[in-house]
Design an enzyme around this catalytic site. Structure first.
Site, PDB file in Angstrom:
ATOM      1  N   HIS A 140      42.189  89.830  30.699  1.00 26.52           N
ATOM      2  CA  HIS A 140      40.722  89.714  30.668  1.00 26.52           C
ATOM      3  C   HIS A 140      40.345  88.848  29.478  1.00 26.52           C
ATOM      4  O   HIS A 140      40.714  89.180  28.338  1.00 26.52           O
ATOM      5  CB  HIS A 140      40.082  91.097  30.533  1.00 26.52           C
ATOM      6  CG  HIS A 140      40.409  92.014  31.678  1.00 26.52           C
ATOM      7  ND1 HIS A 140      39.573  92.207  32.748  1.00 26.52           N
ATOM      8  CD2 HIS A 140      41.506  92.782  31.925  1.00 26.52           C
ATOM      9  CE1 HIS A 140      40.121  93.060  33.610  1.00 26.52           C
ATOM     10  NE2 HIS A 140      41.303  93.424  33.126  1.00 26.52           N
TER      11      HIS A 140
ATOM     12  N   GLU B 124      45.191 102.631  38.845  1.00 30.16           N
ATOM     13  CA  GLU B 124      45.394 102.776  37.389  1.00 30.16           C
ATOM     14  C   GLU B 124      45.022 104.217  37.039  1.00 30.16           C
ATOM     15  O   GLU B 124      45.790 104.922  36.393  1.00 30.16           O
ATOM     16  CB  GLU B 124      44.505 101.775  36.635  1.00 30.16           C
ATOM     17  CG  GLU B 124      44.606 101.849  35.107  1.00 30.16           C
ATOM     18  CD  GLU B 124      43.582 100.950  34.399  1.00 30.16           C
ATOM     19  OE1 GLU B 124      42.603 100.522  35.057  1.00 30.16           O
ATOM     20  OE2 GLU B 124      43.746 100.704  33.186  1.00 30.16           O
TER      21      GLU B 124
ATOM     22  N   ASP C 156      46.771  92.706  29.865  1.00 27.63           N
ATOM     23  CA  ASP C 156      45.444  93.282  30.145  1.00 27.63           C
ATOM     24  C   ASP C 156      44.423  92.885  29.069  1.00 27.63           C
ATOM     25  O   ASP C 156      43.619  91.986  29.289  1.00 27.63           O
ATOM     26  CB  ASP C 156      45.558  94.810  30.275  1.00 27.63           C
ATOM     27  CG  ASP C 156      44.543  95.440  31.205  1.00 27.63           C
ATOM     28  OD1 ASP C 156      43.863  94.694  31.921  1.00 27.63           O
ATOM     29  OD2 ASP C 156      44.445  96.689  31.221  1.00 27.63           O
ATOM     30  N   ASP C 157      44.436  93.558  27.948  1.00 33.20           N
ATOM     31  CA  ASP C 157      43.477  93.314  26.853  1.00 33.20           C
ATOM     32  C   ASP C 157      44.244  93.462  25.525  1.00 33.20           C
ATOM     33  O   ASP C 157      44.113  94.493  24.842  1.00 33.20           O
ATOM     34  CB  ASP C 157      42.345  94.355  26.896  1.00 33.20           C
ATOM     35  CG  ASP C 157      41.729  94.471  28.283  1.00 33.20           C
ATOM     36  OD1 ASP C 157      40.941  93.591  28.657  1.00 33.20           O
ATOM     37  OD2 ASP C 157      42.059  95.438  28.999  1.00 33.20           O
TER      38      ASP C 157
ATOM     39  N   HIS D 106      47.410  88.837  34.575  1.00 28.62           N
ATOM     40  CA  HIS D 106      46.375  89.867  34.399  1.00 28.62           C
ATOM     41  C   HIS D 106      45.960  89.934  32.929  1.00 28.62           C
ATOM     42  O   HIS D 106      46.549  90.661  32.126  1.00 28.62           O
ATOM     43  CB  HIS D 106      46.915  91.218  34.878  1.00 28.62           C
ATOM     44  CG  HIS D 106      45.886  92.295  34.982  1.00 28.62           C
ATOM     45  ND1 HIS D 106      45.604  92.962  36.149  1.00 28.62           N
ATOM     46  CD2 HIS D 106      45.052  92.836  34.044  1.00 28.62           C
ATOM     47  CE1 HIS D 106      44.661  93.857  35.944  1.00 28.62           C
ATOM     48  NE2 HIS D 106      44.313  93.814  34.662  1.00 28.62           N
TER      49      HIS D 106
ATOM     50  N   HIS E 136      41.702  95.832  40.772  1.00 27.98           N
ATOM     51  CA  HIS E 136      42.198  96.929  39.945  1.00 27.98           C
ATOM     52  C   HIS E 136      42.181  98.192  40.811  1.00 27.98           C
ATOM     53  O   HIS E 136      41.114  98.596  41.303  1.00 27.98           O
ATOM     54  CB  HIS E 136      41.285  97.166  38.745  1.00 27.98           C
ATOM     55  CG  HIS E 136      41.462  96.198  37.613  1.00 27.98           C
ATOM     56  ND1 HIS E 136      41.286  94.855  37.743  1.00 27.98           N
ATOM     57  CD2 HIS E 136      41.801  96.417  36.309  1.00 27.98           C
ATOM     58  CE1 HIS E 136      41.503  94.266  36.572  1.00 27.98           C
ATOM     59  NE2 HIS E 136      41.815  95.191  35.676  1.00 27.98           N
TER      60      HIS E 136
END
Ligand code: ADE
Ligand code: ZN
Length: 330
Positions: free
Chosen positions: A16, A197, A275-276, A14, A194
């Site tokens: 991005h 969350e 994630d980021d 996961h 997603h």
């Protein structure tokens, strides 16, 4: 003695691609293109945002300076270099045709080719394998998602192995995206969404019922419903948990308050991702170090994470065999 967490081999499911862009990379692109993006950085040069919706705004602002296939080639190399330095041997990245030519199929093919060229270089030079999971953006709406699903259908193969949905969980309903997920499934793609969350257990239930996904991005709010936790454990539904992201965005106040250990102990198949990473001041080594400190996770836990991610990965069997060999020799 502190452990060398970077040395542990990892699979990340996961991530991005644009969300992994180092701020310096985005600043350099902005300068070259004469775009003023100073408002999205703080005085230390880090991304600056206030809460989740503002995070999405800053993210999209950063994407406006990624305008050519060459930009995405260079971005992919920069991101994979970071991943490899933290022991990642396999990365499944969310790729967004929305940010690569606006969903135009011909443009998307050019961007994808550039990303793949960079991935081949990174694999040869750094030993990290990249696969792409095309993602539609929830707050761009179901009609736009159909366009993105068509990009996914047309480019599904050895490199594009999955389809997903990201973006603002509070926008619209997952059921409205059923058509796009059906199309991606028919094209042979693995599916992830997603969910859970920001919204609660009902959102995970919607992802399972309407989108029929095998994996859920985040999914941590499942913890609010013990019956759902049991269901996830029984069905082997895999959660792509991103603890550092959840803490940075305020889903949980601290890592100790994060439910990943409870979910794992209840038999849910958990994996760990960033994630980021630059947005959340994290990386895969920091995630592992945090789990070790907060919950006493040791090598057996990290081995289990890698095995769970390996079996949940959307890549083909030959790639999985190669990765399995690398885990065994590590
Ligand atoms: N896109 C990038 N990061 C995201 C997140 N944490 N939630 C939803 N969409 C995202
Ligand atoms: Zn995400």
């Amino acid at each position: 003695m502190s452990r060398d967490f970077a040395a542990i081999p990892k699979l990340e499911l996961h991530l991005h691609l644009e969300g992994a862009a180092p701020p310096a990379f985005i600043r350099a692109q902005a300068k070259r293109k004469g775009v003023d993006l100073s408002g999205i950085f703080d005085e230390t040069g880090a991304y600056k945002y206030d809460g989740f919706v503002d995070f999405l705004r800053v993210y999209e602002a950063a994407c406006t300076v990624l305008t050519t296939p060459q930009d995405f080639h260079d971005l992919t190399l920069a991101v994979l270099e970071q991943s490899a330095s933290h022991g990642v041997i396999y990365s499944e990245a969310f790729l967004s045709p929305d940010f690569c030519g606006g969903g135009d199929l011909g443009a998307w093919r050019d961007y994808m080719a550039a990303i793949q060229t960079a991935a081949a270089t990174a694999e040869a030079q750094m030993g990290v394998t990249l696969r792409g999971c095309i993602t539609c953006i929830r707050h761009f709406g179901p009609e736009k998602a159909r366009v993105i699903a068509r990009c996914a259908q047309e480019t599904a193969g050895d490199f594009i192995t999955g389809f997903g949905i990201a973006g603002d969980e509070n926008a619209g309903e997952l059921a409205d995206f059923t058509y796009s997920f059906d199309a991606a499934r028919e094209a042979g793609l693995g599916l992830t969404a997603h969910a859970g969350e920001w919204r609660g257990p009902s959102e995970l239930r919607a992802a399972l019922k309407h989108l029929r996904v095998s994996r859920i991005g985040h999914g941590v709010r499942a913890i609010d419903d013990p019956l759902l936790v049991d269901h996830l454990a029984e069905t082997g539904t895999v959660l792509e948990v991103c603890p550092g992201s959840n803490v940075a965005l305020g889903v949980y106040p601290s890592l100790r308050a994060h439910p990943i250990e409870q979910l794992r102990a209840a038999g849910v198949a958990v994996t760990v991702s960033t994630d980021d990473p630059p947005f959340f001041h994290t990386d895969m080594s920091a995630e592992y170090a945090g789990l070790s400190h907060a919950f006493g996770w040791e090598q057996e836990h990290f081995t289990a994470l890698a095995q769970t991610a390996l079996s949940a990965a959307f890549c083909d069997a030959a790639t999985k065999h190669r990765l399995s060999d690398r885990l065994e020799t590590a």
